[in-house]
Design a protein around this motif. Sequence first.
Motif, PDB file in Angstrom:
ATOM      1  N   ASN A  65       0.860  -5.285 -24.481  1.00  0.00           N
ATOM      2  CA  ASN A  65      -0.431  -5.464 -25.161  1.00  0.00           C
ATOM      3  C   ASN A  65      -0.835  -4.226 -25.962  1.00  0.00           C
ATOM      4  N   LEU A  66       0.127  -3.316 -26.174  1.00  0.00           N
ATOM      5  CA  LEU A  66      -0.245  -2.024 -26.764  1.00  0.00           C
ATOM      6  C   LEU A  66       0.305  -1.863 -28.174  1.00  0.00           C
ATOM      7  N   ASP A  67      -0.400  -1.066 -28.959  1.00  0.00           N
ATOM      8  CA  ASP A  67       0.110  -0.752 -30.301  1.00  0.00           C
ATOM      9  C   ASP A  67       1.139   0.377 -30.169  1.00  0.00           C
ATOM     10  N   THR A  68       1.704   0.789 -31.276  1.00  0.00           N
ATOM     11  CA  THR A  68       2.804   1.747 -31.252  1.00  0.00           C
ATOM     12  C   THR A  68       2.405   3.074 -30.615  1.00  0.00           C
ATOM     13  N   ALA A  69       1.273   3.601 -31.036  1.00  0.00           N
ATOM     14  CA  ALA A  69       0.849   4.911 -30.515  1.00  0.00           C
ATOM     15  C   ALA A  69       0.608   4.845 -29.012  1.00  0.00           C
ATOM     16  N   ALA A  70      -0.050   3.766 -28.566  1.00  0.00           N
ATOM     17  CA  ALA A  70      -0.340   3.612 -27.136  1.00  0.00           C
ATOM     18  C   ALA A  70       0.953   3.424 -26.352  1.00  0.00           C
ATOM     19  N   THR A  71       1.914   2.687 -26.943  1.00  0.00           N
ATOM     20  CA  THR A  71       3.211   2.499 -26.288  1.00  0.00           C
ATOM     21  C   THR A  71       3.864   3.857 -26.056  1.00  0.00           C
ATOM     22  N   ARG A  85       0.823  -1.211   0.000  1.00  0.00           N
ATOM     23  CA  ARG A  85       0.000   0.000   0.000  1.00  0.00           C
ATOM     24  C   ARG A  85       0.853   1.256   0.000  1.00  0.00           C
ATOM     25  N   ARG A  86       1.882   1.248   0.839  1.00  0.00           N
ATOM     26  CA  ARG A  86       2.688   2.462   1.045  1.00  0.00           C
ATOM     27  C   ARG A  86       3.780   2.632   0.018  1.00  0.00           C
ATOM     28  N   SER A  87       4.426   1.520  -0.356  1.00  0.00           N
ATOM     29  CA  SER A  87       5.699   1.641  -1.049  1.00  0.00           C
ATOM     30  C   SER A  87       5.731   1.165  -2.489  1.00  0.00           C
ATOM     31  N   VAL A  88       4.754   0.368  -2.902  1.00  0.00           N
ATOM     32  CA  VAL A  88       4.857  -0.248  -4.229  1.00  0.00           C
ATOM     33  C   VAL A  88       3.599   0.019  -5.053  1.00  0.00           C
ATOM     34  N   GLY A  89       3.823   0.339  -6.324  1.00  0.00           N
ATOM     35  CA  GLY A  89       2.711   0.421  -7.271  1.00  0.00           C
ATOM     36  C   GLY A  89       2.965  -0.566  -8.392  1.00  0.00           C
ATOM     37  N   PHE A  90       1.939  -1.317  -8.790  1.00  0.00           N
ATOM     38  CA  PHE A  90       2.118  -2.310  -9.853  1.00  0.00           C
ATOM     39  C   PHE A  90       1.442  -1.858 -11.143  1.00  0.00           C
ATOM     40  N   VAL A  91       2.129  -2.139 -12.258  1.00  0.00           N
ATOM     41  CA  VAL A  91       1.511  -1.963 -13.580  1.00  0.00           C
ATOM     42  C   VAL A  91       1.731  -3.282 -14.326  1.00  0.00           C
ATOM     43  N   PHE A  92       0.634  -3.864 -14.829  1.00  0.00           N
ATOM     44  CA  PHE A  92       0.723  -5.177 -15.463  1.00  0.00           C
ATOM     45  C   PHE A  92       0.478  -5.085 -16.963  1.00  0.00           C
ATOM     46  N   GLN A  93       1.002  -6.087 -17.649  1.00  0.00           N
ATOM     47  CA  GLN A  93       0.774  -6.169 -19.098  1.00  0.00           C
ATOM     48  C   GLN A  93      -0.726  -6.268 -19.401  1.00  0.00           C
ATOM     49  N   ALA A  94      -1.429  -7.068 -18.594  1.00  0.00           N
ATOM     50  CA  ALA A  94      -2.867  -7.285 -18.850  1.00  0.00           C
ATOM     51  C   ALA A  94      -3.732  -6.252 -18.124  1.00  0.00           C
TER      52      ALA A  94
END
Lengths: 596, 246
Positions: free
Chosen positions: B177-183, B88-97
Motif C-alpha cells: 500500500n506504499l509509494d516508492t519513497a515509503a517502500t 506474543r513471544r515468538s512472532v511479530g506480524f506486519v500487514f499490508q493494511a
Amino acid sequence: MGSIVLVVRLVLADVRRHKVQVAILLLAVTVATATMALGVSLRGASDTLYEQTRAATAGPDVVALSGDRGPAVTSALAALANDPDVVAHHGPYRIVYADLTTRDSTSSPVVVHGFAETPGAVNRPLVTSGQWVRPGGMVLERGFATALGVGVGDHVTIASRSYPVVGIAVTAATSIYPWAAQIGPGGGPSDYSGLAWMTRSDARTLASSHDLPVTLAMDLKLRDPAATEAFREGHRVSIIRINFHSWQFTAVQDMVILRDSQPILVVGSWLLSFLASTGVTALAVGRAAEQTRRAGLLKAVGAAPGLIATVLLTEYLALALVGDALGLVIARLTVPAIASPTASRIGDAAGLTGATVATATVLAVAVAVLSTLRPTLRAMRTATVTAQSATAYQPRHRPWLTALSALLPTPLLLGVRLTARRPGRVVLQACSTATIVIAIVALLIRFAQPERGYGLDGSAALPNLRGEHDRQLMLAVAILLIALALVNTITLTWTTAIEARPSMAIARTLGATPGQISAGLSTAQLLSSLPGAILGIPLGLGLFSIFALGNWTVPPFSWLLGAALATLLATAALTALPARLAARQPVAQALSAETA
Amino acid sequence: MNVSSAAVQACGLVKTHGQGQSRVHAVDEVDLEVPQGQMLAVMGPSGCGKSTLLHLLGGLERPTDGEVWVAGRRIDTLSERALARMRRRSVGFVFQAFHLVEELSAAENVELPALLAGRSRRQARRRASLLLDRVGLAARARHLPSQLSGGQRQRVAIARALVNDPLVVLADEPTGNLDTAATLEVLRIFEELRSAGQTFVIVTHDERVAATADRLVSMRDGMFVDDTRLAGSHPRGLGGLIGLEG
C-alpha cells in the motif's frame, strides 16, 4: 408504482437477510404497545363490564341506604318510591351484617340481603349457576364465592347455622367483591365483605336470632338515569339520614381494585418503550455502516435521497406497525382478565377505542423513527463514493483512559478500551440495566408491603385480591422489562463484538488469547452496566414514590443491593456466550474482511 | 525432522478451503525451513496461497494437514490460548493494511503487544519509545494512525511487531500500500533488522522487495515452484539494487 415495487422488494430482501433483528424489533414494539394499550384501556374496560352487568341485572340507578332501622326509616325509604322522578323500585330490604364460615374454616364478613323469592323489576341479580333463593337456601355473589372457593351444593355457616348454597349470582347494585357492604352498621364504615342473598324471612330470622346489626336499603329506577346527582340533591334534607349511592358511584368504585394497576401498566409501558427504543437504536447503529453502503449503492444507480430515506425507514416503520398490530391484539385479548380481577362482573370488555389504537400506534412509530432517523440521515447525506466504502464508526482517541487501562490486567485493559470506543452504547447498556434494576426494586417494594387480607379481622385466609392483582401485574411487567433488557444486553454485546472484531483480531495477532478477548467483551458490558445498576436503585425508589398511593415500606437495603448485584451477575453470564462466540471467530478471516 | 536450528519450519503443509468439487488447495504439500537470521521472500501471483502460508506459519490459521514448528515447538496442535502465547513471544506480524488500532496513538499501538505480554506500563512505554526512535518516528509517537502517512503507519506496525523481540517477523505485502519513497523507508528498516540477525518471512509480489532477501521462494497454486539463494544486501545500497535511487 415502479418505486413502490422497488421499495417493497428492497425491504423484503433486507428483512429476509436479518431475521433475528426483525424478531427483536417485533418483540420490543409488541410488548411496549400491548402494555401501553392495556394501561390506557383499563378504565374503559371496567366501565364496560359494569354497564353490561347493570343491563343484565336491571341494576338500580340509585340505592338508598340508611344506617338506622325501624318503622320511621322504612316509611322514609318507602316514600321515595312515590317520588315523581322514580319510575320503579325494589325494597325496602334488610341488610344483615354477619360472619360467614366455609366448610374448610375460611371466615369472612358478609352482608346478607333479604330478597323476595321472585325478584322484582329493579335489581334482579343474574343467577350464573344454580337457582335463586328459596327458604333455607342462600345465594352467594359470584366474586365472593370464587374467593371462598365455594360452589352450588356446598354449605356455609352464618351465625352458627348451616345454609346450603343454592345459587351463584351477580348484581350491579353493589360494588365488586370485597366492597359489597356499601354502608356499615349504624351508617358507619364497613369492612371488606362479601355479599349473599336469602329470602326475606330467612334474613329476618337470621338477624333476630343472633341480634345481628341490620340496615335498610331500597333500589330505585329513575325517570332520567343520568340525573342521579339531582335526585340526591333533591333529597338531601330529611329527618332520617339516607345515603344515596348512584350507579355512577358504583362504577367508579369498581375501579378501586384497579387503582394501582393503571400506573403499573402505564409506567411499565413507558419503560418498555424506552427499552424498545434503546434496543432498536442498538440494532440501527450496529447496521449503520451497512445501511450507508447500501444507500451509496442506490445513489450510484440513480436513486434520489427521498427514495433512499423511504427504503431505509420503511422497513423499520412497517415492522413497528406489525408489532403495533400484534400488541393491540394481545391487549384486546388480555384486557378482560386484567380489568376484572374478581368474578363480580359479567360480559366482555369492549374493544380498544380509537384513542387507544392511536396512542399505541404513535408509540410504535416514534420508537421506529426516533431510533433510525440518525443512521438514515447519515446514509442520505454521505457522498456516494464515501458511502460505498463506509466503515464502522471510528472511535475517538482517549489518552488518559488508554494510559489508565495500561495499568490493568489484559481482560480489564481490553474491556476498558472497548467501553471507551462507544460512549453512546455505554449509555444504552446503562439505561437497559437501570431499567432492570428499577423493575426489580419496584417488585421488591410491592412484595415488602404489609397487606390486610379479606378474611375475618383482616385474615390472609382470603387473600387481598387487589394486592395480589397488583403483584401479578407488576411481576408480568417486570418479566417483560427484564426479558427485553436481556435481549438488549445480548444485542449490544453482539454489536460491540462485531464492531470491535477488527481490533480484537489485531489484538489476537499480537498475542491476546480468545479467553482474554471474551473476558474483555464481557467486562466492557459489565462496566457499562455498573452505573445503570447503581442508579437503578434510587430511580426505582423514586418512581415508586411518585406513583404509589399512601404510605409504603422500603425493603431492606440488603435486598436492593442484592438486586443490583444479581443484575450485574446475570449481565456477565448473558454476555459470556456472545462474547465467547465472537472471540472464537477466525483471526485471518476478520483481518481479510477489514482489508476488503 | 531436525528442528534445532530453524526459526520456522513447515512439513507437508496443506490447507484446503471448501468441500467436494469446490475444494481448493490454498497451500499444497509445502515443506519449508527458515533458519534463524534469514530473510525469506515468498513470491507469487495473487491467490497463489502466499498469505495463507504466512497465516499458517504464525498460527492464525490451522493447517488441514502437515506440521508447523516455530522456535523448535510444534504449533499446529496447540490450543488457541497456547497459540496466542506463542505469538506474543515468538512472532511479530506486519500487514499490508497496517492493521493499527485507529483510536490509539503510534506509541500506544506499539505498547499494546508488550502490555498483552504482561510487561509493566513503564517497560512497555520505554520499549515503544526505543523502537519508534529506531524507525524514525520518535517525533510522531503521539500521533494517531489517521495523522500519519502510509509509510509512517507501516513503520509503526514494524515497531509494534518488534516490541516483544520476536524470533521471526512475518510480513504480508508490507509495501503493497506504499509509494516508492515509503517502500524505500520500510526496506531500509528491514535491511537494518536483518543485519542485526532478525528472521523474516516476507510475502510479496513485488520483485524489488524480494531482491533484498537472502532467499526467494516462488509459489504457484499453493505449491513451491522455485527456491533461490540470493546475495542479500547489495554493495551499491538498497536503493540502487531495487531501482529506487533518483
